[in-house]
Design a protein around this motif. Structure first.
Motif, PDB file in Angstrom:
ATOM      1  N   LYS A   1     -32.388 -56.035  15.900  1.00 49.12           N
ATOM      2  CA  LYS A   1     -33.674 -56.720  16.075  1.00 49.12           C
ATOM      3  C   LYS A   1     -34.734 -55.760  16.635  1.00 49.12           C
ATOM      4  O   LYS A   1     -35.866 -55.726  16.158  1.00 49.12           O
ATOM      5  N   GLU A   2     -34.361 -54.965  17.627  1.00 50.63           N
ATOM      6  CA  GLU A   2     -35.303 -54.006  18.205  1.00 50.63           C
ATOM      7  C   GLU A   2     -35.569 -52.865  17.230  1.00 50.63           C
ATOM      8  O   GLU A   2     -36.695 -52.376  17.124  1.00 50.63           O
ATOM      9  N   LEU A   3     -34.535 -52.432  16.494  1.00 51.38           N
ATOM     10  CA  LEU A   3     -34.721 -51.417  15.461  1.00 51.38           C
ATOM     11  C   LEU A   3     -35.756 -51.901  14.457  1.00 51.38           C
ATOM     12  O   LEU A   3     -36.670 -51.168  14.092  1.00 51.38           O
ATOM     13  N   LEU A   4     -35.613 -53.138  14.023  1.00 54.36           N
ATOM     14  CA  LEU A   4     -36.525 -53.734  13.051  1.00 54.36           C
ATOM     15  C   LEU A   4     -37.965 -53.690  13.542  1.00 54.36           C
ATOM     16  O   LEU A   4     -38.874 -53.283  12.815  1.00 54.36           O
ATOM     17  N   LYS A   5     -38.185 -54.082  14.780  1.00 51.56           N
ATOM     18  CA  LYS A   5     -39.533 -54.120  15.348  1.00 51.56           C
ATOM     19  C   LYS A   5     -40.178 -52.732  15.316  1.00 51.56           C
ATOM     20  O   LYS A   5     -41.308 -52.566  14.849  1.00 51.56           O
ATOM     21  N   HIS A   6     -39.458 -51.734  15.767  1.00 51.75           N
ATOM     22  CA  HIS A   6     -40.026 -50.386  15.818  1.00 51.75           C
ATOM     23  C   HIS A   6     -40.110 -49.750  14.427  1.00 51.75           C
ATOM     24  O   HIS A   6     -41.036 -48.986  14.152  1.00 51.75           O
TER      25      HIS A   6
ATOM     26  N   HIS B   1     -42.256 -44.440  17.148  1.00 57.37           N
ATOM     27  CA  HIS B   1     -41.589 -45.711  16.854  1.00 57.37           C
ATOM     28  C   HIS B   1     -40.297 -45.495  16.074  1.00 57.37           C
ATOM     29  O   HIS B   1     -39.318 -46.228  16.271  1.00 57.37           O
ATOM     30  N   ALA B   2     -40.264 -44.478  15.222  1.00 54.24           N
ATOM     31  CA  ALA B   2     -39.029 -44.172  14.489  1.00 54.24           C
ATOM     32  C   ALA B   2     -37.933 -43.738  15.460  1.00 54.24           C
ATOM     33  O   ALA B   2     -36.772 -44.145  15.316  1.00 54.24           O
ATOM     34  N   GLY B   3     -38.296 -42.946  16.436  1.00 53.42           N
ATOM     35  CA  GLY B   3     -37.325 -42.521  17.438  1.00 53.42           C
ATOM     36  C   GLY B   3     -36.779 -43.695  18.236  1.00 53.42           C
ATOM     37  O   GLY B   3     -35.570 -43.776  18.506  1.00 53.42           O
TER      38      GLY B   3
END
Length: 115
Positions: A50-55, A36-38
């Motif tokens: 927004k997608e960065l936040l989710k992962h 998920h960090a990747g």
């Protein structure tokens, strides 16, 4: 004597199997945190806060689980958690570039955690 030896071997085998499960579970959380960090990092490079936040949130959850399971072996995981929390904070503000830098540091610490 033979009964004692058999009991000792059986107990040792059971202990080995139980400890292997703990390490496998720990490695699973670390692996999920890394995955998920990747993904968060990649979305950050594309400017998708927004997608960065989710992962990043999913990565943080798994990193916390990994850290709790073997705290003595996870000084780096604790550092990763700090960077994940900073990444989430900056992603919530729409700062994908700063959040991406924190994701990069979190990934480095997860790799150094040894799991």
């Amino acid at each position: 004597m033979m009964k004692t030896l058999t009991s000792l071997v059986a107990a040792s085998a059971l202990a080995l199997c139980m400890s292997a499960q703990v390490y496998a579970k720990d490695a699973g959380h670390t692996s999920e945190a890394m995955e998920h960090a990747g993904k968060a990092h990649a979305h950050g490079e594309d400017g998708h806060a927004k997608e960065l936040l989710k992962h990043a949130k999913k990565s943080l959850d798994h990193a916390k689980h990994a850290s709790k399971e073997h705290a003595e072996a996870h000084q780096h995981m604790d550092e990763a958690i700090k960077h994940l929390e900073e990444a989430i904070k900056h992603a919530e503000m729409g700062h994908a570039d700063v959040a991406t830098g924190h994701m990069d540091e979190a990934i480095k610490h997860m790799q150094k955690s040894g799991h």
